[in-house]
Design an enzyme around this catalytic site. Structure first.
Site, PDB file in Angstrom:
ATOM      1  CE1 TYR A  33       6.849   3.173   1.684  1.00 23.33           C
ATOM      2  CE2 TYR A  33       7.634   1.291   0.430  1.00 23.33           C
ATOM      3  CZ  TYR A  33       6.729   1.853   1.305  1.00 23.33           C
ATOM      4  OH  TYR A  33       5.696   1.089   1.797  1.00 23.33           O
ATOM      5  CE  LYS A 145       5.305   1.970  -2.128  1.00 21.92           C
ATOM      6  NZ  LYS A 145       4.616   1.015  -1.270  1.00 21.92           N
ATOM      7  CD  GLU A 178      -4.036   0.396   1.731  1.00 25.20           C
ATOM      8  OE1 GLU A 178      -3.714   0.160   0.566  1.00 25.20           O
ATOM      9  OE2 GLU A 178      -3.790   1.481   2.305  1.00 25.20           O
ATOM     10  CG  LEU A 202      -0.165   3.246  -1.968  1.00 24.28           C
ATOM     11  CD1 LEU A 202       0.328   4.679  -1.798  1.00 24.28           C
ATOM     12  CD2 LEU A 202       0.989   2.281  -1.785  1.00 24.28           C
TER      13      LEU A 202
HETATM   14  N1  PLP Z   1      -1.308  -0.622  -0.084  1.00 23.04           N
HETATM   15  C1  PLP Z   1      -0.268  -0.453   0.729  1.00 23.04           C
HETATM   16  C2  PLP Z   1      -0.511   0.062   2.110  1.00 23.04           C
HETATM   17  C3  PLP Z   1       1.034  -0.749   0.318  1.00 23.04           C
HETATM   18  O1  PLP Z   1       2.073  -0.567   1.157  1.00 23.04           O
HETATM   19  C4  PLP Z   1       1.222  -1.273  -0.984  1.00 23.04           C
HETATM   20  C5  PLP Z   1       2.556  -1.598  -1.453  1.00 23.04           C
HETATM   21  O2  PLP Z   1       3.547  -1.443  -0.777  1.00 23.04           O
HETATM   22  C6  PLP Z   1       0.106  -1.454  -1.795  1.00 23.04           C
HETATM   23  C7  PLP Z   1      -1.157  -1.110  -1.332  1.00 23.04           C
HETATM   24  C8  PLP Z   1       0.247  -2.020  -3.172  1.00 23.04           C
HETATM   25  O3  PLP Z   1       0.875  -1.122  -4.052  1.00 23.04           O
HETATM   26  P1  PLP Z   1       1.694  -1.630  -5.303  1.00 23.04           P
HETATM   27  O4  PLP Z   1       0.768  -2.525  -6.066  1.00 23.04           O
HETATM   28  O5  PLP Z   1       2.004  -0.405  -6.047  1.00 23.04           O
HETATM   29  O6  PLP Z   1       2.887  -2.346  -4.792  1.00 23.04           O
END
Ligand code: PLP
Length: 291
Positions: A33, A145, A178, A202
């Site tokens: 997603y 993701k 994170e 991620l």
């Molecule tokens: N890390 C995780 C585990 C996430 O689920 C997300 C976003 O959903 C992010 C980092 C941040 O990613 P983005 O800046 O692309 O939203």
């Protein structure tokens, strides 16, 4: 206002939309997603999100369900039909419905494509939150993701239950990976510090934009691991993600950060990032996994 979503070729109310119980997204979490912010009608960082979607699918041996141009059109159409100016667009692709089997079904099995746009308020300042550190219980390919989100959901809920705003998940050596749905940062002596890209995290599209903003404006951006102990003594801390944008952190495990207030560099970064995300400054940047 009645909401309209997109599901497999139809614009339909979510109340009437249905997916097969044999869908592998439902049975096995076999799907990926993206979440994209639509701010005053502008799709923030759309290019990067589509780059990452394509890469997540590729890592799971799937193709894009439709062309990028079609995805761009479908997202705009969902927002248009709902008369939204500010929304969090959720886009999910699963491997589709097939007889339950651990082996992947035939490659020509139709994928499931779902897009929904939730009303979202991007006005006003983002309030600082507290975070609680906790063990990261996810699988080992967090760079993809996927819709396998139960460990993040549990981490967030446990943090909320204990009176915190979010969780920072730690690797087995005790370094911060994170947050439950955001990347995590500390700031020390003017340098922004965040974990290097690996299968552990991620790589956020927002993180990529922040890194570029820092490099363009001579703010030091350092990729290295840090532990909670170092974070307790940081000058500032924040999380970043597509819809929460840049969230100041004022307390980690009970230790106040910046006297429990919104940090100054975090605020500056937020303003810079908003100008970019709102489409007022700079070209949209592309995203690469970097692995
Ligand atoms: N890390 C995780 C585990 C996430 O689920 C997300 C976003 O959903 C992010 C980092 C941040 O990613 P983005 O800046 O692309 O939203």
């Amino acid at each position: 206002m009645s909401r309209i979503c997109y599901l497999n070729g139809q614009y339909i109310s979510p109340a009437h939309a249905s997916v097969s119980p044999e869908d592998r997204g439902f049975l096995m979490g076999d799907g990926v997603y993206e979440v994209i912010a639509c701010i005053h009608g502008h799709m923030a960082d759309e290019t990067g999100h589509l780059d990452r979607l394509e890469r997540s699918l590729k890592e799971l041996q799937m193709d894009m369900p439709v062309t990028r141009e079609s995805l761009r059109f479908l997202m705009r159409e969902v927002v248009r039909r709902n008369r939204q100016k500010n929304a969090a667009i959720y886009l999910q692709v699963s491997r589709g419905a097939a007889k339950r089997d651990f082996a992947f079904p035939d490659a020509d099995t139709p994928q499931t494509l779902f897009i929904i746009a939730y009303d979202y308020d991007f006005s006003g300042q983002i309030s600082p939150i507290s975070v609680k550190t906790t063990e990261d219980q996810r699988w080992k390919r967090r760079d993809i993701k996927t819709v396998l989100l139960l460990p993040q959901s549990m981490a967030k809920q446990n943090a909320l239950d204990e009176g915190y705003g979010d969780a920072w998940m730690l690797d087995p050596e005790g370094y911060v990976n994170e947050a439950s749905a955001s990347n995590a940062y500390i700031i020390k002596d003017g340098t922004i510090i965040t974990r290097p890209v690996s299968h552990n995290i991620l790589k956020g599209i927002t993180r990529t934009a922040i890194e570029k903003l820092c490099r363009d404006s001579d703010i030091k951006f350092e990729e290295r691991k840090f532990k909670p102990q170092e974070a307790y003594e940081a000058d500032e801390a924040f999380n970043s993600s597509a819809t929460s944008l840049i969230v100041p952190i004022n307390n980690i495990d009970g230790h106040d950060i910046f006297n429990g207030k919104r940090g100054k560099i975090t605020e500056l970064l937020y303003k810079e990032y908003r100008a970019y995300a709102d489409g007022l400054r700079g070209e949209q940047i592309s995203w690469e996994a970097g692995l």
